[in-house]
Design an enzyme around this catalytic site. Structure first.
Site: not given
Length: 395
Positions: A290, A374
């Protein structure tokens, strides 16, 4: 498909995002994916480990031969591709390696874009066809050793000497620097900030490589040193003065990062998905547990939401409606989520997650650079903060 019959579920395209692409888009994507599979993936782990890319000039020529350099520009040998097609190319190259996408981005979205948008016709004719073909590599000199997020504080200076310009200063963290044949360099002048097209064989220009990087190792990164570089009057970009010039170039490159970061995330996710299906512990594949399924589900959610965001911003760019704040939104979200996907993928791979036999750790370390170049996280948060509140918190 008959009416009422649903298509099968594709774990690699769970939202059916390929339906958003037309045949031309798919052809561009598939071409770039195949090019990366043939020319980059067999070698990139070795390049990364060695910290160098042998034959980078040949890689540039090969990218030019498939129309990938300056592909969103028109004329001068450029492909004139749509924003979506350019984004898909960035995604596929960064799925191979961020450094290879950086090679393309700096060439097309920074140096070629600056000349195409702000250059004279003579500058365009001289440089753009050869750059589009990959015969000349370009670099973009804005960041300095002491001025990154605040480019207005740059110290590189250009002064007039008769009809010539003389440039003096240093630029730092410059992709493609030492292999470039031309540099677009931004400098202070008495008239304001101006851009200059600088042949790298000009006396006084040098570009020593930056060594000892632990990120973007399959990329050339250099310092630019300008020691009284003398240029003719026509070296200046005539159509722009001020920070509007370099910032508009950065906006175009950041758009590519929005897509590219999802390529790195996709590569990490698919590596984790394949590994979870094959790796057995306690007598069963770990994909059957899970907690592993929860990780995979969360990774798929963020990956495909990020690609949807990139598509949406691409359509806005196509319509001429993409704002700088929206580019900040995309860059901030997608790079941040891409890093988290890589980190989660690394936990699924366990100890193998740190091995260069798998791409996950390479992508994770590359994205640490993409996160701050950037525009740092903080700068994009403040761009959005100002847009949301109307209050400038930069100063």
């Amino acid at each position: 498909m008959s009416a009422g019959t649903l298509p099968s579920f594709d774990p690699r395209d769970p939202l059916g995002l390929d339906d958003l692409l037309d045949p031309e888009d798919l052809a561009v994507r598939d071409t770039m994916r195949q090019w990366a599979a043939d020319h980059v993936l067999p070698h990139v782990a070795d390049w990364f480990e060695r910290g160098e890319v042998p034959g980078i000039r040949e890689l540039a020529r090969e990218l030019g031969s498939i129309g990938a350099l300056g592909m969103s520009l028109t004329g001068y040998g450029c492909a004139g591709a749509s924003p979506i097609q350019y984004g898909l190319a960035c995604l596929e190259l960064e799925a191979a390696d961020s450094g290879i996408r950086s090679l393309m981005s700096v060439q097309g979205s920074l140096s070629m874009y600056a000349i195409h948008r702000f250059g004279s016709e003579e500058q365009k004719q001289r440089w753009l066809p050869r750059m589009a073909a990959g015969e000349v590599i370009g670099c973009f000199g804005l960041t300095e050793p002491d001025h990154g997020s605040d480019p207005a504080g740059m110290r590189t200076y250009a002064k007039r000497d008769g009809s010539d310009w003389v440039l003096t200063g240093r630029k730092m963290w410059i992709t493609n620097g030492s292999v470039a044949g031309v540099a677009v360099v931004w400098a202070r002048t008495d008239e304001g900030i101006r851009g200059f097209v600088v042949p790298t064989d000009a006396p006084g220009f040098s570009a020593p490589d930056i060594k000892h990087k632990w990120s973007l190792r399959a990329s050339v990164t250099s310092e630019l040193v300008l020691d009284e570089v003398r240029l003719p009057a026509d070296a200046v970009l005539p159509e722009v003065t001020g920070l509007r010039g370099p910032l508009s170039c950065l906006g175009h490159a950041r758009y590519g990062i929005i897509w590219g970061s999802m390529g790195a995330a996709r590569s990490a996710f698919e590596s984790a998905l394949d590994y979870a299906r094959e790796r057995e512990q306690f007598g069963r594949p770990i994909g059957g547990f899970q907690l592993t399924q929860a990780k995979l589900a969360d990774m798929a959610l963020e990956l495909h939401k990020g690609i949807l965001l990139a598509h949406h911003l691409g359509r806005r760019m196509e319509a001429g409606r993409l704002r700088p704040e929206q580019v900040s939104f995309g860059k901030l979200n997608n790079v941040r989520e891409a890093i988290e996907i890589c980190r989660t993928a690394r936990t699924i791979l366990g100890a193998n997650g740190i091995s260069l036999e798998y791409p996950v750790m390479r992508h994770a370390t590359n994205l640490e650079s993409v996160l701050t170049y950037e525009g740092t996280v903080e700068m994009h948060q403040l761009v959005l903060g100002k847009a949301l509140t109307g209050i400038d918190a930069f100063r």
